[in-house]
Design an enzyme around this catalytic site. Structure first.
Site, PDB file in Angstrom:
ATOM      1  CE  LYS A 137      31.752  53.907   1.680  1.00  0.00           C
ATOM      2  NZ  LYS A 137      32.529  53.913   0.482  1.00  0.00           N
TER       3      LYS A 137
ATOM      4  NE  ARG B  97      36.339  52.486  -2.525  1.00  0.00           N
ATOM      5  CZ  ARG B  97      35.872  53.607  -3.037  1.00  0.00           C
ATOM      6  NH1 ARG B  97      36.091  53.904  -4.290  1.00  0.00           N
ATOM      7  NH2 ARG B  97      35.180  54.434  -2.308  1.00  0.00           N
TER       8      ARG B  97
ATOM      9  NE  ARG C 210      25.730  59.773  -2.963  1.00  0.00           N
ATOM     10  CZ  ARG C 210      26.653  58.917  -2.545  1.00  0.00           C
ATOM     11  NH1 ARG C 210      26.640  58.485  -1.295  1.00  0.00           N
ATOM     12  NH2 ARG C 210      27.588  58.504  -3.363  1.00  0.00           N
TER      13      ARG C 210
ATOM     14  NE  ARG D 246      30.340  61.750  -5.447  1.00  0.00           N
ATOM     15  CZ  ARG D 246      30.663  60.955  -4.438  1.00  0.00           C
ATOM     16  NH1 ARG D 246      30.422  61.339  -3.198  1.00  0.00           N
ATOM     17  NH2 ARG D 246      31.208  59.794  -4.638  1.00  0.00           N
TER      18      ARG D 246
ATOM     19  NE  ARG E 247      31.332  54.552  -7.319  1.00  0.00           N
ATOM     20  CZ  ARG E 247      31.683  55.665  -6.726  1.00  0.00           C
ATOM     21  NH1 ARG E 247      31.536  56.803  -7.326  1.00  0.00           N
ATOM     22  NH2 ARG E 247      32.183  55.651  -5.512  1.00  0.00           N
TER      23      ARG E 247
HETATM   24  P1  AMP Z   1      34.398  57.576  -2.939  1.00  0.00           P
HETATM   25  O1  AMP Z   1      34.073  58.955  -2.530  1.00  0.00           O
HETATM   26  O2  AMP Z   1      34.949  56.750  -1.825  1.00  0.00           O
HETATM   27  O3  AMP Z   1      33.262  56.905  -3.633  1.00  0.00           O
HETATM   28  O4  AMP Z   1      35.605  57.676  -4.013  1.00  0.00           O
HETATM   29  C1  AMP Z   1      35.492  58.445  -5.190  1.00  0.00           C
HETATM   30  C2  AMP Z   1      36.473  57.957  -6.230  1.00  0.00           C
HETATM   31  O5  AMP Z   1      37.827  58.079  -5.745  1.00  0.00           O
HETATM   32  C3  AMP Z   1      36.345  56.488  -6.617  1.00  0.00           C
HETATM   33  O6  AMP Z   1      35.369  56.281  -7.601  1.00  0.00           O
HETATM   34  C4  AMP Z   1      37.731  56.200  -7.158  1.00  0.00           C
HETATM   35  O7  AMP Z   1      37.907  56.751  -8.447  1.00  0.00           O
HETATM   36  C5  AMP Z   1      38.614  56.981  -6.194  1.00  0.00           C
HETATM   37  N1  AMP Z   1      38.968  56.159  -5.010  1.00  0.00           N
HETATM   38  C6  AMP Z   1      38.619  56.412  -3.726  1.00  0.00           C
HETATM   39  N2  AMP Z   1      39.144  55.492  -2.889  1.00  0.00           N
HETATM   40  C7  AMP Z   1      39.845  54.644  -3.670  1.00  0.00           C
HETATM   41  C8  AMP Z   1      40.622  53.472  -3.409  1.00  0.00           C
HETATM   42  N3  AMP Z   1      40.799  52.988  -2.163  1.00  0.00           N
HETATM   43  N4  AMP Z   1      41.184  52.828  -4.472  1.00  0.00           N
HETATM   44  C9  AMP Z   1      41.053  53.296  -5.707  1.00  0.00           C
HETATM   45  N5  AMP Z   1      40.333  54.374  -6.039  1.00  0.00           N
HETATM   46  C10 AMP Z   1      39.739  55.066  -5.030  1.00  0.00           C
END
Ligand code: AMP
Length: 223
Positions: free
Chosen positions: A14, A89, A123, A156, A167
């Site tokens: 993404k 999400r 990663r 990470r 996840r």
């Molecule tokens: P990502 O980099 O998109 O994987 O996001 C990292 C973390 O940010 C996720 O594991 C969530 O804890 C939080 N997060 C990001 N986007 C959302 C969302 N739309 N809704 C809820 N939590 C989010």
């Protein structure tokens, strides 16, 4: 004005695909995960509220997410449009978004869970400058060291196997219904994300009727 949402499981590309599209079309790339990580890193009040959830790979509550996305879009720095990544999400987030903004398309990057595990567990991130690496496609010249600044490469916290398994399960239970909701509105373009990044980008362009993609030399390879 172009307004896109990009969805896909962790590791589906993404971030890379959004950046390629945004760079070429002057779209603002909004990553909700990056916004949260910025707050955590900079010890803001919001950072303190979300730190534990982000580290554990758990979702932040819908109200807080709606506020963050609303505030970000309120800046109106997106003259040519935006591509939003990592949102929505949950069904609640999708409903809030559909009520507030017209969107032109949802790009759904489809990747089987096995391939997600293979990519994500490889990663690495530079702890000093934030450069991304991938031990499959973009290895550092010296193991464990950033090519750019020499910083330590780390995983990470939310890429660790336990957090990833959580996840993936969470993704399917929450995101599959969101994709269905968008699909009913005929917004969704499902793209096979197993292909290399150029092919995926090209497919996105074709499906969105956008100018073809011309890869530039020396572009870092990311999955
Ligand atoms: P990502 O980099 O998109 O994987 O996001 C990292 C973390 O940010 C996720 O594991 C969530 O804890 C939080 N997060 C990001 N986007 C959302 C969302 N739309 N809704 C809820 N939590 C989010």
């Amino acid at each position: 004005m172009r307004k896109y949402v990009i969805m896909g499981v962790q590791g589906s590309g993404k971030g890379t695909q959004s950046a390629l599209l945004a760079g070429d079309l002057d779209l603002v790339h909004i990553s909700v995960g990056d916004i949260f990580r910025w707050h955590v890193k900079n010890h803001t009040k919001l950072g303190a509220q979300v730190r534990r959830l982000v580290a554990a790979g758990e979702l932040v509550g819908d109200d807080l997410v709606a506020e963050v996305v609303g505030d970000r879009l309120q800046l109106h720095d997106w003259n040519y449009g935006f591509i939003i990544d990592g949102f929505p999400r949950s069904r609640g987030q999708a409903e809030f978004f559909l009520e507030s903004y017209d969107i032109d398309g949802v790009i759904h990057l489809d990747l089987p869970d096995d391939e997600v595990r293979r990519r994500v567990l490889a990663r690495r991130l530079c702890s000093r400058c934030g450069m991304d690496y991938n031990l499959i496609a973009h290895r550092p010249a010296v193991e464990g060291r950033c090519d750019v600044c020499g910083g330590d490469l780390i995983t990470r916290e939310d890429d660790a196997p336990d957090a990833l398994a959580r996840r993936l399960a969470d993704y399917h239970s929450k995101i599959d219904p969101v994709i269905e909701l968008f699909r009913r509105k005929e917004y969704v373009m499902t793209i096979d994300a197993r292909a290399d990044k150029t092919t995926v980008q090209q497919t996105i362009r074709t499906r969105l009727n956008l100018p073809a993609y011309t890869p530039s030399e020396g572009e870092p390879v990311r999955l």
